[in-house]
Design an enzyme around this catalytic site. Structure first.
Site, mmCIF file in Angstrom:
data_model
loop_
_atom_site.group_PDB
_atom_site.id
_atom_site.type_symbol
_atom_site.label_atom_id
_atom_site.label_comp_id
_atom_site.label_asym_id
_atom_site.label_seq_id
_atom_site.Cartn_x
_atom_site.Cartn_y
_atom_site.Cartn_z
ATOM 1 N N ASP A 163 0.874 -1.175 0.000
ATOM 2 C CA ASP A 163 0.000 0.000 0.000
ATOM 3 C C ASP A 163 0.904 1.216 0.000
ATOM 4 O O ASP A 163 1.547 1.532 1.002
ATOM 5 C CB ASP A 163 -0.915 -0.011 1.231
ATOM 6 C CG ASP A 163 -1.878 1.177 1.258
ATOM 7 O OD1 ASP A 163 -1.532 2.245 0.697
ATOM 8 O OD2 ASP A 163 -2.972 1.044 1.843
ATOM 9 N N HIS B 20 -5.950 11.990 13.791
ATOM 10 C CA HIS B 20 -7.039 11.838 12.810
ATOM 11 C C HIS B 20 -8.153 10.915 13.312
ATOM 12 O O HIS B 20 -9.226 10.839 12.709
ATOM 13 C CB HIS B 20 -6.513 11.269 11.485
ATOM 14 C CG HIS B 20 -5.500 12.143 10.816
ATOM 15 N ND1 HIS B 20 -5.779 13.439 10.446
ATOM 16 C CD2 HIS B 20 -4.201 11.916 10.469
ATOM 17 C CE1 HIS B 20 -4.693 13.978 9.896
ATOM 18 N NE2 HIS B 20 -3.721 13.073 9.902
ATOM 19 N N HIS C 77 -0.812 17.677 8.721
ATOM 20 C CA HIS C 77 -2.189 17.344 8.361
ATOM 21 C C HIS C 77 -3.143 17.905 9.405
ATOM 22 O O HIS C 77 -2.779 18.044 10.574
ATOM 23 C CB HIS C 77 -2.372 15.820 8.283
ATOM 24 C CG HIS C 77 -1.459 15.152 7.295
ATOM 25 N ND1 HIS C 77 -0.266 14.573 7.669
ATOM 26 C CD2 HIS C 77 -1.575 14.985 5.954
ATOM 27 C CE1 HIS C 77 0.326 14.063 6.596
ATOM 28 N NE2 HIS C 77 -0.452 14.305 5.532
ATOM 29 N N ASP D 199 5.986 15.888 10.035
ATOM 30 C CA ASP D 199 5.815 15.910 8.581
ATOM 31 C C ASP D 199 5.687 17.359 8.097
ATOM 32 O O ASP D 199 5.620 17.622 6.899
ATOM 33 C CB ASP D 199 4.610 15.058 8.144
ATOM 34 C CG ASP D 199 3.401 15.212 9.041
ATOM 35 O OD1 ASP D 199 3.364 16.178 9.832
ATOM 36 O OD2 ASP D 199 2.485 14.357 8.955
ATOM 37 N N TYR E 74 7.764 11.570 8.322
ATOM 38 C CA TYR E 74 8.062 10.394 7.499
ATOM 39 C C TYR E 74 9.415 10.439 6.808
ATOM 40 O O TYR E 74 9.794 9.480 6.147
ATOM 41 C CB TYR E 74 6.912 10.182 6.489
ATOM 42 C CG TYR E 74 5.594 10.163 7.223
ATOM 43 C CD1 TYR E 74 5.242 9.063 8.004
ATOM 44 C CD2 TYR E 74 4.737 11.270 7.237
ATOM 45 C CE1 TYR E 74 4.067 9.052 8.748
ATOM 46 C CE2 TYR E 74 3.565 11.272 7.973
ATOM 47 C CZ TYR E 74 3.237 10.155 8.733
ATOM 48 O OH TYR E 74 2.083 10.161 9.479
#
Ligand code: Q9C
Ligand code: ZN
Length: 654
Positions: free
Chosen positions: A20, A135, A174, A265, A305
């Site tokens: 993925d 999230h 994010h 990130d 990441y």
């Protein structure tokens, strides 16, 4: 007392078992890289180790539904195919047989950290956890997140410790929509998030990530969204967001605890964020947050990441938590046009809810210049942030290798010994400096000044200043007699300038003589008396100019009627450690109150300053003085800008 590091190696167990391309970046090596770097820099050894425990199901239930908890519990015995099928029910999620165990450890780690900070066992700390949390929603996994670690911690702090005001700073790139949904109507949790948004064209593609979402019902004004509409945001953009949006609101809110959803990130090199902030930036952001809640900060890993960038950014965050000086911010201190549009919009959206923004220059951007047409990506132009981002990443490993060029000085703080400060209760780590510069050197510097002929303090001052300039000592405090104060100050400035014309000193003269001529380099502002006025002077004027100037040394002189209360002096000293890598020299008159010397030493040593007390809105005169200085100075000092200027309108000029 110290900094806690909470961790458990079992959290490396969860990993992706199938192909993925979206999920593969959330890998066990992230924790290994962060921890490895902390060890290599000698930072891990200086932290207090707290082991993670599994959170109970009742604790998970503070935020999640029983059905959802049962569903995740059930994944422990599923085969790979079933795990994959279940994962497909959610957006950007993978399950592993160890996910339930890791998820409970991640929540438990954060709860251990919150308990350690709120019981006073430690000052602050970092939890290195996987899976991330921000999230995750009441009954849904999302974006690599299973349980909402930080939201559960906030709820726990309210229920178990009786807290009433908690600030969550989400600097992950994010939008932590999970945290936003959980607290959207709750005025006891102020949630701030900046995020890559690109006018809704970036994941998770939600209209409620925009600046005009401010919370619901009683919670209106307690959700603060700062969407970034372009990639390539850097140190100046992040710093401007803190100085002009987060810090004014957070100081007015006056939190009892700060939780950081610390995703990295948002740092340079990250494939998700595509931003340009360097690792030191996270040290500066952490340092700035230390002026809130008496320094009670719990940082919790979310995303990040690019392994090297993640590791360095984690190290800078821990350095700041430990009270070490943070290396100076590199790059031009000029926020880009698109960042200023975003800052302007969030200030306009929040102004109805916050006194600290009212009666200030707040009006929304009418037509955004960075709006992409029908979601079609713009082809980059030379000089656009997107081009810069690519160029920067190429030299990233070089940049990250530079860290050893900023060694931490062996002595963090030194003070010259005088009769008045012998009563000070000092940390054993603060050096009482007895040395003096050689007689010939002292005499040479004293010669032009009659008042220094017999002054023994000058030799000590020069010795201390030389120590700071050589990198032996980071910050210092020197005492001077009243008649020799002006001459000592003059010698200190000349001594720094004698090292070369490219040296820059930021000199703050508190309640000094009025400037004869006010210029771009000589600014005079009345000292505001209210907490709100003082805070907006520090965050809205002093720090933007100080960071924009990038000085080699900050010199603070407190005159006889300096007018600063002790908490104000502490706040000022604490934040002035930022712009020059901690090199601050405070000059104090001998007969100053020992309590003042005490708070200055503590703040310059890196201890969190005390709260300023209840928020009182700035007077109209103070607001007008700030706005008028901003208008006069922002062409030279662009960090002062709180809005995009119409004259430079166009595509992202960064
Ligand atoms: N390229 C965290 O950082 N994929 N989650 C987005 C856009 C999902 C991020 C795809 C990213 C989830 C904790
Ligand atoms: Zn993220």
């Amino acid at each position: 007392m110290g900094t806690a590091l909470v961790y458990h190696e079992d959290m490396m167990a969860t990993r992706l078992l199938w192909d993925d391309s979206e999920c593969k970046i959330e890998c066990p090596e992230r924790l290994a890289a962060a921890l490895g770097s902390l060890r290599q820099c000698g930072l891990e050894q200086r932290c207090l180790h707290v082991t993670a425990r599994e959170a109970s199901e009742a604790e998970l239930g503070l935020v999640h539904s029983p059905e959802y908890v049962a569903l995740v519990r059930g994944t422990q015995t599923l085969g790979t195919e079933e795990l994959q099928a279940l994962s497909r029910q959610y957006d950007a999620v993978y399950f592993h047989p160890s996910t339930f165990h890791c998820g409970r450890l991640a929540v438990g780690a954060v709860l251990q950290l919150v308990d350690a900070v709120l019981t006073g066992a430690v000052h602050n700390g970092l939890a290195l956890v996987r899976p991330p949390g921000h999230h995750s929603q009441r009954a849904a996994a999302n974006g690599f997140c299973v349980f909402n670690n930080v939201a559960i911690a906030a709820e726990h702090a309210k229920r178990k410790h009786g807290l009433h005001r908690i600030l969550i700073v989400d600097w992950d790139i994010h939008h932590g929509q999970g945290i936003q949904y959980i607290f959207e109507d709750d005025p006891s949790v102020l949630y701030f998030s900046w995020h890559r948004y690109e006018h809704g064209h970036f994941w998770p593609f939600l209209p409620e990530s925009d600046a005009d979402t401010v919370g619901q019902g009683q919670g209106r004004g307690f959700t603060v969204n700062l969407p970034w509409n372009q990639v390539g945001m850097g140190n100046a953009d992040y710093l401007a967001a803190f100085l002009h949006v987060l810090l004014p609101l957070a100081s007015e809110f006056d939190p009892e605890l700060v939780l950081i959803s610390a995703g990295f990130d948002s740092a340079i090199g990250d494939p998700e964020g595509q931003m340009q902030a360097t690792p030191e930036c996270f040290g500066h952001l952490t340092q700035l947050l230390q002026v809130l809640a008496g320094g009670r900060i719990c940082a919790v890993l979310e995303g990040g990441y690019h392994l090297e960038s993640l590791a360095q950014s984690v190290c800078m965050t821990v350095r700041a938590l430990l009270g070490d000086p943070v290396p100076v911010l590199s790059g031009p201190m000029v926020p880009c046009h698109s960042a200023l549009e975003s800052i302007q919009n969030v200030r306009a959206a929040q102004a109805p809810h916050w006194k600290s923004l009212r009666q200030q220059d707040v009006a929304p951007v009418l037509s955004t210049s960075t709006h992409s047409t029908e979601g079609k990506p713009l082809s980059p132009l030379p000089g656009d942030p997107i081009c810069k981002a690519e160029a920067e990443v190429a030299s990233l490993s070089f940049l990250l290798d530079q860290q050893h060029l900023h060694p931490t000085p062996p002595v963090r703080m030194a003070i010259t010994l005088t009769a008045a400060d012998t009563t000070l209760a000092l940390s054993p780590h603060v050096l009482r400096q007895e040395g003096s510069s050689p007689k010939w050197e002292t005499e040479a510097w004293a010669r032009p000044h009659e008042s220094l002929a017999q002054d023994e303090a000058l030799g000590k001052l020069l010795y201390l200043l030389n120590g700071i300039l050589d990198g032996q000592v980071n910050s210092g405090m020197a005492a001077t007699s009243a008649p020799a104060a002006a001459a000592n100050l003059d010698v200190a400035i000349q001594r720094v300038l004698s090292l070369g014309a490219q040296r820059r000193i930021l000199w703050l003269n508190i309640r000094g003589k009025e400037a004869a001529t006010v210029s771009m380099f000589h600014v005079s502002m009345p000292l505001p008396e209210t907490t709100g006025g003082f805070q907006s002077c520090i965050f809205g004027l002093v720090l933007p100019m100080a960071y924009g100037f990038q000085p080699d040394l900050v010199l603070v002189a407190l005159g006889p009627d300096h007018g600063l209360q002790e908490p104000q002096a502490a706040l000022l000293a604490a934040v002035l450690r930022g712009p020059a890598g901690g090199r601050v020299l405070a000059l104090l008159e001998e007969k100053s109150a020992p309590e003042l010397a005490q708070v200055l030493v503590r703040a310059l040593y890196g201890e969190a300053p005390p709260s300023l007390g209840p928020f009182l809105a700035a007077s109209l005169e103070d607001r007008q003085a700030l706005m008028s200085l901003r208008a006069q100075l922002q062409s030279r000092w662009e960090m002062l800008r709180v809005a995009a200027s119409e004259s430079t309108e166009g595509r992202g000029d960064s």
